[in-house]
Design an enzyme around this catalytic site. Structure first.
Site, PDB file in Angstrom:
ATOM      1  N   ASP A 132       0.830  -1.217   0.000  1.00  0.00           N
ATOM      2  CA  ASP A 132       0.000   0.000   0.000  1.00  0.00           C
ATOM      3  C   ASP A 132       0.863   1.265   0.000  1.00  0.00           C
ATOM      4  O   ASP A 132       0.357   2.361  -0.244  1.00  0.00           O
ATOM      5  CB  ASP A 132      -0.966   0.004   1.200  1.00  0.00           C
ATOM      6  CG  ASP A 132      -0.276  -0.052   2.560  1.00  0.00           C
ATOM      7  OD1 ASP A 132       0.972  -0.162   2.604  1.00  0.00           O
ATOM      8  OD2 ASP A 132      -0.988   0.021   3.585  1.00  0.00           O
ATOM      9  N   GLU A 133       2.163   1.115   0.286  1.00  0.00           N
ATOM     10  CA  GLU A 133       3.013   2.313   0.380  1.00  0.00           C
ATOM     11  C   GLU A 133       3.174   3.027  -0.965  1.00  0.00           C
ATOM     12  O   GLU A 133       3.595   4.177  -1.013  1.00  0.00           O
ATOM     13  CB  GLU A 133       4.388   1.953   0.965  1.00  0.00           C
ATOM     14  CG  GLU A 133       4.249   1.332   2.344  1.00  0.00           C
ATOM     15  CD  GLU A 133       5.542   1.267   3.147  1.00  0.00           C
ATOM     16  OE1 GLU A 133       6.490   1.981   2.818  1.00  0.00           O
ATOM     17  OE2 GLU A 133       5.562   0.499   4.120  1.00  0.00           O
ATOM     18  N   TYR A 156      12.046   2.798  -0.988  1.00  0.00           N
ATOM     19  CA  TYR A 156      11.382   1.482  -1.041  1.00  0.00           C
ATOM     20  C   TYR A 156      10.079   1.578  -1.823  1.00  0.00           C
ATOM     21  O   TYR A 156       9.853   0.816  -2.772  1.00  0.00           O
ATOM     22  CB  TYR A 156      11.105   0.965   0.386  1.00  0.00           C
ATOM     23  CG  TYR A 156      10.095  -0.179   0.425  1.00  0.00           C
ATOM     24  CD1 TYR A 156      10.408  -1.435  -0.071  1.00  0.00           C
ATOM     25  CD2 TYR A 156       8.806   0.019   0.946  1.00  0.00           C
ATOM     26  CE1 TYR A 156       9.479  -2.477  -0.053  1.00  0.00           C
ATOM     27  CE2 TYR A 156       7.871  -1.012   0.968  1.00  0.00           C
ATOM     28  CZ  TYR A 156       8.218  -2.262   0.466  1.00  0.00           C
ATOM     29  OH  TYR A 156       7.294  -3.278   0.482  1.00  0.00           O
TER      30      TYR A 156
HETATM   31  P1  NAD Z   1      11.304 -10.103   3.546  1.00  0.00           P
HETATM   32  O1  NAD Z   1      12.326  -9.030   3.510  1.00  0.00           O
HETATM   33  O2  NAD Z   1      10.993 -10.779   4.829  1.00  0.00           O
HETATM   34  O3  NAD Z   1      11.696 -11.261   2.503  1.00  0.00           O
HETATM   35  C1  NAD Z   1      12.183 -10.992   1.228  1.00  0.00           C
HETATM   36  C2  NAD Z   1      12.716 -12.288   0.619  1.00  0.00           C
HETATM   37  O4  NAD Z   1      13.196 -11.994  -0.699  1.00  0.00           O
HETATM   38  C3  NAD Z   1      13.886 -12.905   1.393  1.00  0.00           C
HETATM   39  O5  NAD Z   1      13.706 -14.296   1.512  1.00  0.00           O
HETATM   40  C4  NAD Z   1      15.102 -12.578   0.532  1.00  0.00           C
HETATM   41  O6  NAD Z   1      16.126 -13.540   0.652  1.00  0.00           O
HETATM   42  C5  NAD Z   1      14.484 -12.558  -0.856  1.00  0.00           C
HETATM   43  N1  NAD Z   1      15.264 -11.735  -1.793  1.00  0.00           N
HETATM   44  C6  NAD Z   1      15.676 -10.453  -1.613  1.00  0.00           C
HETATM   45  N2  NAD Z   1      16.384 -10.041  -2.681  1.00  0.00           N
HETATM   46  C7  NAD Z   1      16.388 -11.069  -3.573  1.00  0.00           C
HETATM   47  C8  NAD Z   1      16.947 -11.249  -4.863  1.00  0.00           C
HETATM   48  N3  NAD Z   1      17.654 -10.285  -5.467  1.00  0.00           N
HETATM   49  N4  NAD Z   1      16.740 -12.430  -5.497  1.00  0.00           N
HETATM   50  C9  NAD Z   1      16.030 -13.424  -4.898  1.00  0.00           C
HETATM   51  N5  NAD Z   1      15.506 -13.308  -3.658  1.00  0.00           N
HETATM   52  C10 NAD Z   1      15.681 -12.153  -3.007  1.00  0.00           C
HETATM   53  O7  NAD Z   1      10.003  -9.451   2.901  1.00  0.00           O
HETATM   54  P2  NAD Z   1       8.467  -9.647   3.272  1.00  0.00           P
HETATM   55  O8  NAD Z   1       8.116  -8.719   4.368  1.00  0.00           O
HETATM   56  O9  NAD Z   1       8.177 -11.082   3.396  1.00  0.00           O
HETATM   57  O10 NAD Z   1       7.790  -9.070   1.945  1.00  0.00           O
HETATM   58  C11 NAD Z   1       7.545  -9.924   0.830  1.00  0.00           C
HETATM   59  C12 NAD Z   1       6.902  -9.117  -0.278  1.00  0.00           C
HETATM   60  O11 NAD Z   1       5.671  -8.567   0.174  1.00  0.00           O
HETATM   61  C13 NAD Z   1       7.740  -7.925  -0.745  1.00  0.00           C
HETATM   62  O12 NAD Z   1       7.616  -7.825  -2.144  1.00  0.00           O
HETATM   63  C14 NAD Z   1       7.110  -6.719  -0.058  1.00  0.00           C
HETATM   64  O13 NAD Z   1       7.281  -5.566  -0.829  1.00  0.00           O
HETATM   65  C15 NAD Z   1       5.660  -7.146   0.000  1.00  0.00           C
HETATM   66  N6  NAD Z   1       4.885  -6.580   1.134  1.00  0.00           N
HETATM   67  C16 NAD Z   1       5.334  -6.699   2.416  1.00  0.00           C
HETATM   68  C17 NAD Z   1       4.535  -6.212   3.473  1.00  0.00           C
HETATM   69  C18 NAD Z   1       4.960  -6.335   4.914  1.00  0.00           C
HETATM   70  O14 NAD Z   1       4.269  -5.853   5.802  1.00  0.00           O
HETATM   71  N7  NAD Z   1       6.062  -7.002   5.230  1.00  0.00           N
HETATM   72  C19 NAD Z   1       3.310  -5.604   3.189  1.00  0.00           C
HETATM   73  C20 NAD Z   1       2.894  -5.497   1.845  1.00  0.00           C
HETATM   74  C21 NAD Z   1       3.688  -5.998   0.833  1.00  0.00           C
HETATM   75  O1  TDX Z   2      12.215   0.853  15.372  1.00  0.00           O
HETATM   76  C1  TDX Z   2      11.175   1.258  14.818  1.00  0.00           C
HETATM   77  N1  TDX Z   2      10.464   2.253  15.407  1.00  0.00           N
HETATM   78  C2  TDX Z   2       9.328   2.785  14.863  1.00  0.00           C
HETATM   79  O2  TDX Z   2       8.709   3.692  15.424  1.00  0.00           O
HETATM   80  C3  TDX Z   2      10.693   0.717  13.566  1.00  0.00           C
HETATM   81  C4  TDX Z   2      11.445  -0.388  12.873  1.00  0.00           C
HETATM   82  C5  TDX Z   2       9.551   1.251  13.021  1.00  0.00           C
HETATM   83  N2  TDX Z   2       8.892   2.268  13.638  1.00  0.00           N
HETATM   84  C6  TDX Z   2       7.656   2.808  13.001  1.00  0.00           C
HETATM   85  C7  TDX Z   2       7.788   3.185  11.549  1.00  0.00           C
HETATM   86  C8  TDX Z   2       6.412   2.874  10.977  1.00  0.00           C
HETATM   87  O3  TDX Z   2       5.541   3.986  11.178  1.00  0.00           O
HETATM   88  O4  TDX Z   2       6.699   1.741  13.036  1.00  0.00           O
HETATM   89  C9  TDX Z   2       5.920   1.704  11.822  1.00  0.00           C
HETATM   90  C10 TDX Z   2       6.109   0.362  11.155  1.00  0.00           C
HETATM   91  O5  TDX Z   2       7.436   0.307  10.675  1.00  0.00           O
HETATM   92  P1  TDX Z   2       8.010  -0.944   9.848  1.00  0.00           P
HETATM   93  O6  TDX Z   2       7.775  -2.183  10.634  1.00  0.00           O
HETATM   94  O7  TDX Z   2       9.394  -0.606   9.436  1.00  0.00           O
HETATM   95  O8  TDX Z   2       7.008  -1.003   8.606  1.00  0.00           O
HETATM   96  P2  TDX Z   2       6.611   0.087   7.484  1.00  0.00           P
HETATM   97  O9  TDX Z   2       7.680   1.078   7.296  1.00  0.00           O
HETATM   98  O10 TDX Z   2       5.247   0.595   7.813  1.00  0.00           O
HETATM   99  O11 TDX Z   2       6.567  -0.870   6.187  1.00  0.00           O
HETATM  100  C11 TDX Z   2       6.013  -2.199   6.258  1.00  0.00           C
HETATM  101  O12 TDX Z   2       4.725  -2.270   5.728  1.00  0.00           O
HETATM  102  C12 TDX Z   2       4.572  -2.162   4.331  1.00  0.00           C
HETATM  103  C13 TDX Z   2       6.904  -3.216   5.536  1.00  0.00           C
HETATM  104  O13 TDX Z   2       8.214  -3.124   6.049  1.00  0.00           O
HETATM  105  C14 TDX Z   2       6.902  -3.024   4.052  1.00  0.00           C
HETATM  106  O14 TDX Z   2       7.667  -4.018   3.406  1.00  0.00           O
HETATM  107  C15 TDX Z   2       5.498  -3.114   3.588  1.00  0.00           C
HETATM  108  O15 TDX Z   2       5.419  -2.880   2.222  1.00  0.00           O
END
Ligand code: NAD
Ligand code: TDX
Length: 350
Positions: A132-133, A156
């Protein structure tokens, strides 16, 4: 005829491991190929319970390695791709944007090209898992819909917006069958402790300061990772080509309120006095360009594909905390080595 091959990229990461597990277990008719480079965020320990399954295979490949990706796609028929591999942490993108361009933009285009050249584009599809970012930030009111214009603020989100645009462009230009989803913040087991919730859990257990950015007033919409994985499964099989679906939990929290809630639960679970964990809260310099609020309108997915979150936040949050407390070895292993350098660079004298 053998099983259909589905590539899931990033399957060793947080969300990817939940998606791989779900597909391997629910779809014995599919052969799941997990393509992951195992960066700091990838961990095969996350997949212990499926690694022996006969419809599962792991390949360590960097998605920016064009030759390796082409060789994989040309060596067997790839029915579909569910693409999650990414650099995913906003703070890292602020210090090192180029890694995000390479993996998130270039890596996505390498995969699109390989799928277009060799994949089963008549029957399968390319699914891009996004965030959603890409929509930027909200004020106090309103929600992101699929029509909200893209307005990314961090390196990002700019890289994810760019990769979304490439996926759309391949649909418009080459008629590639694609689908995209944009999801809110996920919480659950196996999340790398650079992200808010596992970082705070880790610090509370070690009696370390809890670094809250700015005044802690930024708002995030939290969804249980299993509900995201189930939405991905639904959209992969039932979504319409060329469409975008927003995924969210209708569950907004100010960061500081979420941290306080976590502290209360941790006091109870660790047998500490009420208020002990909250004493660790420390306000630190805000994230540069920190988006104020995200909130998702998921009504398209709910109405069209009949998906809705399955778990109330209180329940999912408690389960999540229990998982980290029961898996301290996992948490200690992933925070050994390079993690301490990261933590020091990001937080010491912040
Ligand atoms: P993560 O960072 O936990 O995992 C990313 C994975 O991708 C890892 O296993 C890493 O080894 C692999 N990777 C990174 N670079 C690579 C490369 N060059 N080639 C092959 N593999 C590679 O991420 P996540 O939080 O599980 O997010 C997964 C997907 O979902 C991402 O595309 C992210 O943008 C999206 N997303 C995440 C969130 C969230 O809250 N975490 C929310 C919405 C969307
Ligand atoms: O140490 C911290 N202190 C703090 O206040 C960290 C790590 C985060 N924060 C705040 C920043 C954000 O407002 O907390 C909120 C959540 O932060 P993150 O966990 O870093 O997530 P965010 O930046 O919101 O992004 C996440 O959601 C969307 C995921 O990392 C992304 O991959 C996804 O796309």
């Amino acid at each position: 005829m053998g099983k259909k091959n589905i590539i899931i990229t990033g399957g060793a990461g947080f969300i990817g491991s939940h998606v791989v597990r779900r597909f391997v277990k629910n779809h014995p008719d599919l052969h799941i190929i997990n393509v992951d480079a195992l960066t700091y965020a990838g961990n095969l320990e996350n997949l212990k319970d499926v690694e022996q399954a006969n419809n599962y295979e792991f390949l360590r490949i960097d998605i920016t390695d064009k030759a390796a990706i082409e060789s994989l796609f040309s060596s067997r028929t790839i029915h579909g791709v569910i693409h999650l591999a990414a650099e995913s942490h906003v703070d890292r993108s602020i210090t090192n944007p180029i890694d995000f361009v390479m993996t998130n933009v270039v890596g996505t285009v390498v995969l699109l090209n390989a799928y277009k050249a060799y994949g089963d584009t008549e029957n399968g599809r390319f699914y891009h898992v996004s965030t959603d970012e890409v929509y930027g930030t909200l004020g106090e009111d309103g929600k992101f819909t699929e029509e909200t214009p893209y307005d990314p603020n961090s390196p990002y989100s700019a890289s994810k917006a760019s990769s979304d645009h490439f996926v759309r462009a391949y649909h418009e230009t080459y008629k590639l069958p694609v689908v995209i989803s944009n999801c809110s913040n996920n919480y659950g087991s196996h999340q790398f402790p650079e992200k808010l919730i596992p970082l705070m859990i880790h610090n509370i257990t070690h009696n370390k300061p809890l670094p809250v950015y700015g005044k802690g007033e930024n708002v995030r919409d939290w969804l249980w990772v299993e509900d995201h994985a189930r939405a991905i499964e639904t959209i992969y099989f039932e979504g319409r080509n060329g469409e975008t679906y927003n995924i969210g939990g209708n569950n907004e929290w100010k960061n500081i309120d979420l941290v306080h809630k976590l502290c209360e639960i941790m006091d109870r679970k660790l047998d500490r006095n009420a208020g002990d964990s909250a004493k660790l809260i420390t306000y630190v310099t805000d994230r540069k360009g920190h988006d104020f609020r995200y909130a998702i309108d998921a009504s398209k997915l709910e109405n069209e594909l009949k998906w809705s979150p399955s778990v109330a936040f209180d329940q999912g949050f408690e389960k999540t905390i229990d998982w980290y407390l029961e898996n301290t070895e996992w948490l200690e292993r992933v925070t050994s080595g390079a993690y301490s350098d990261y933590y020091e660079a990001m937080y010491t004298s912040r």
